[in-house]
Design an enzyme around this catalytic site. Structure first.
Site, mmCIF file in Angstrom:
data_model
loop_
_atom_site.group_PDB
_atom_site.id
_atom_site.type_symbol
_atom_site.label_atom_id
_atom_site.label_comp_id
_atom_site.label_asym_id
_atom_site.label_seq_id
_atom_site.Cartn_x
_atom_site.Cartn_y
_atom_site.Cartn_z
ATOM 1 N N LEU A 95 10.525 -5.030 8.191
ATOM 2 C CA LEU A 95 9.839 -3.895 7.587
ATOM 3 C C LEU A 95 8.325 -3.995 7.705
ATOM 4 O O LEU A 95 7.640 -2.994 7.877
ATOM 5 C CB LEU A 95 10.223 -3.778 6.102
ATOM 6 C CG LEU A 95 11.715 -3.629 5.794
ATOM 7 C CD1 LEU A 95 11.936 -3.626 4.288
ATOM 8 C CD2 LEU A 95 12.259 -2.351 6.418
ATOM 9 N N GLY A 98 2.562 -9.781 8.382
ATOM 10 C CA GLY A 98 1.141 -10.024 8.224
ATOM 11 C C GLY A 98 0.861 -11.493 8.424
ATOM 12 O O GLY A 98 1.758 -12.283 8.777
ATOM 13 N N GLY A 101 3.166 -13.824 6.161
ATOM 14 C CA GLY A 101 4.614 -13.844 6.270
ATOM 15 C C GLY A 101 5.140 -12.491 6.708
ATOM 16 O O GLY A 101 4.397 -11.655 7.221
ATOM 17 N N ASP A 220 -3.412 -7.108 -5.622
ATOM 18 C CA ASP A 220 -3.309 -6.630 -4.239
ATOM 19 C C ASP A 220 -2.698 -5.229 -4.198
ATOM 20 O O ASP A 220 -1.851 -4.930 -3.365
ATOM 21 C CB ASP A 220 -2.472 -7.605 -3.411
ATOM 22 C CG ASP A 220 -2.642 -7.388 -1.907
ATOM 23 O OD1 ASP A 220 -3.699 -6.880 -1.498
ATOM 24 O OD2 ASP A 220 -1.713 -7.709 -1.146
#
Length: 235
Positions: A95, A98, A101, A220
């Site tokens: 999906l 980065g 991971g 984040d």
């Protein structure tokens, strides 16, 4: 390495502004008593000897300069589609990926239904600070029970079998939200009604307000970390 330094012709930088140390398997950033301060991810680092934990991907701001703290090597994972994780989860679709991971839609071989499995890149897991942070965050978020927070179902360190090879990695298993994230909608240029957006913000703010007194700060929030199922249920 000891003695490495970076100089920038910016009057906002002090002569000796900040230092990055490698301590107990992790990185720490110290402000050296600068006149203008040092920011990490839009927060000032308190001056002092201890400093602040610094992780790859962090943005360091000194004056008008913004520096990305990154790993010098390749931290990307191979495509693990089809791999089996911890003898239980079969990765069916990548999906998102980065530098830290990758996230997969997966099938749980023990229970019906699909889940989301996040794999921490083994290159980062070499650092004790990352391993400790991963486990601490997994344990904390698994305790969160809120209607607009994706549930953590499982986590740990497991064997990943793929293409006749084996590797060990840390993983996190969460509820799979089939609706996709907000970034997908923005990329499609979906028209978002302001009343619907206000409805989403109210529920996301409720989730954050629930998490904060329990010791969890997301840190984040961005379109890729906001998932919307249908039009009414943001996570």
């Amino acid at each position: 390495r000891e003695g490495d330094w970076l100089g920038v012709a910016d009057p906002a930088w002090s002569r000796q502004h900040a230092a990055i140390d490698y301590v107990d398997g992790g990185f720490m950033l110290r402000d050296l008593g600068s006149s203008n301060g040092t920011g990490v991810n839009a927060r000032l680092v308190p001056p002092g000897a201890t400093g602040q934990a610094l992780f790859f991907g962090a943005r360091i701001a000194i004056g008008s300069a913004v520096l990305a703290f990154s790993h010098s090597g390749d931290t990307s994972l191979p495509d693990l589609t089809g791999a089996e994780v911890d003898g239980r989860y079969v990765l069916e679709e990548r999906l998102r990926e980065g530098p830290k991971g990758a996230l997969y839609a997966a099938r749980d071989t023990r229970l019906p239904g699909r889940v989301a499995v996040k794999i921490l890149t083994p290159e980062l897991a070499r650092y004790a600070g990352y391993r400790a942070r991963f486990q601490r965050e997994a344990e904390l978020t698994r305790q969160l029970q809120h209607p607009h927070i994706c549930k953590v179902l499982d986590y740990g360190k497991g064997l990943i079998r793929f293409g006749g090879r084996d590797m060990t990695a840390f993983f996190l298993c969460l509820e799979l939200m089939e609706g996709g994230n907000l970034a997908d909608r923005l990329e499609r240029q979906d028209v978002l009604d302001k009343h619907r957006v206000a409805h989403w913000l109210d529920r996301i703010a409720s989730a954050l307000a629930y998490a904060h007194p329990r010791g969890v700060v997301h840190g984040d929030i961005k379109p890729t970390t906001l998932v919307v199922v249908g039009d009414e249920n943001p996570y």
